[in-house]
Design a protein around this motif. Structure first.
Motif, PDB file in Angstrom:
ATOM      1  N   GLY A  17       7.450   2.017  11.638  1.00 46.22           N
ATOM      2  CA  GLY A  17       8.764   1.540  11.182  1.00 46.22           C
ATOM      3  C   GLY A  17       8.600   0.269  10.353  1.00 46.22           C
ATOM      4  N   HIS A  18       7.792  -0.675  10.854  1.00 47.78           N
ATOM      5  CA  HIS A  18       7.504  -1.903  10.095  1.00 47.78           C
ATOM      6  C   HIS A  18       6.819  -1.568   8.774  1.00 47.78           C
ATOM      7  N   LEU A  19       5.839  -0.671   8.882  1.00 47.69           N
ATOM      8  CA  LEU A  19       5.027  -0.331   7.713  1.00 47.69           C
ATOM      9  C   LEU A  19       5.883   0.294   6.614  1.00 47.69           C
ATOM     10  N   ASP A  20       6.879   1.055   7.019  1.00 48.28           N
ATOM     11  CA  ASP A  20       7.812   1.665   6.067  1.00 48.28           C
ATOM     12  C   ASP A  20       8.551   0.561   5.288  1.00 48.28           C
ATOM     13  N   ILE A  21       9.040  -0.439   6.015  1.00 47.63           N
ATOM     14  CA  ILE A  21       9.767  -1.547   5.366  1.00 47.63           C
ATOM     15  C   ILE A  21       8.817  -2.344   4.459  1.00 47.63           C
ATOM     16  N   ILE A  22       7.605  -2.596   4.968  1.00 48.37           N
ATOM     17  CA  ILE A  22       6.637  -3.400   4.214  1.00 48.37           C
ATOM     18  C   ILE A  22       6.243  -2.689   2.909  1.00 48.37           C
ATOM     19  N   SER A  23       5.921  -1.396   3.003  1.00 49.47           N
ATOM     20  CA  SER A  23       5.457  -0.716   1.784  1.00 49.47           C
ATOM     21  C   SER A  23       6.583  -0.575   0.775  1.00 49.47           C
ATOM     22  N   ARG A  24       7.807  -0.369   1.230  1.00 44.14           N
ATOM     23  CA  ARG A  24       8.923  -0.284   0.277  1.00 44.14           C
ATOM     24  C   ARG A  24       9.259  -1.668  -0.283  1.00 44.14           C
ATOM     25  N   GLY A  25       9.196  -2.688   0.572  1.00 48.04           N
ATOM     26  CA  GLY A  25       9.471  -4.060   0.124  1.00 48.04           C
ATOM     27  C   GLY A  25       8.447  -4.532  -0.899  1.00 48.04           C
ATOM     28  N   ALA A  26       7.198  -4.105  -0.713  1.00 52.31           N
ATOM     29  CA  ALA A  26       6.127  -4.543  -1.623  1.00 52.31           C
ATOM     30  C   ALA A  26       6.326  -3.984  -3.031  1.00 52.31           C
TER      31      ALA A  26
END
Ligand code: PNS
Length: 160
Positions: A17-26
């Motif tokens: 879930g975190h990784l989803d936000i991080i990769s989209r935010g990046a």
């Protein structure tokens, strides 16, 4: 002007879930700091160093991400890295009240730094570090919930 954002959290441990936000935010910000901060209402399972190591491992292919930690206020950290934005993930309506409270508090502390939210992918809307730790305790299959290094780290903790 380049856009610099901080994605703060407990990350105890990092999930898909975190990784989803991080990769989209990046993809949106020029630089994204993933910063482990202290949440005074939580008692972490992993040390700050362990959490940082896991985040580094699972974000190593995202070039504009930097992993860090800070003992203090998020807004003081954000200022120290010259961030102009905070990025948080929003899973469900139940997150809203908590997020509104911390965002409003942070705005009182520094109104020049804007907070942005990304809606978590529906696939992960139920997911939290706490629920992963809960099921991992009973040796459930968590391979769909966390990356492999996190799965192994949780197994190791439970074996202790
Ligand atoms: O992943 P979490 O636990 O929801 O993240 C919460 C966190 C760590 C971002 C928040 O507790 C925080 O910002 N802590 C640092 C101290 C701070 O700045 N507090 C004021 C805003 S509540």
């Amino acid at each position: 002007m380049s856009s610099i954002a901080v994605c703060p959290g407990s990350f105890d441990p990092i999930t898909y879930g975190h990784l989803d936000i991080i990769s989209r935010g990046a993809k949106v910000f020029d630089k994204l700091y993933i910063t482990v901060l202290n949440n005074s209402t939580k008692k972490p399972m992993f040390s700050v160093e362990e959490r940082i190591e896991l985040i580094r491992e699972v974000t190593k292919d995202i070039p504009n991400v930097e992993v860090d930690s800070f003992q203090g206020l998020l807004m003081d950290y954000a200022k120290s890295v010259k961030a102009n934005a905070i990025l948080r993930g929003l899973r469900a309506v139940s997150d809203f009240e908590y997020e509104m409270q911390i965002t409003s508090m942070n705005r009182v502390l520094d109104e020049s730094i804007e907070t942005f939210f990304i809606m978590t992918n529906n696939q992960y809307s139920f997911l939290s570090s706490s629920i992963v730790k809960e099921v991992a305790k009973y040796n459930a299959d968590i391979s769909e919930l966390v990356p492999k290094p996190v799965e192994l780290a949780l197994q190791k903790k439970n074996d202790l």
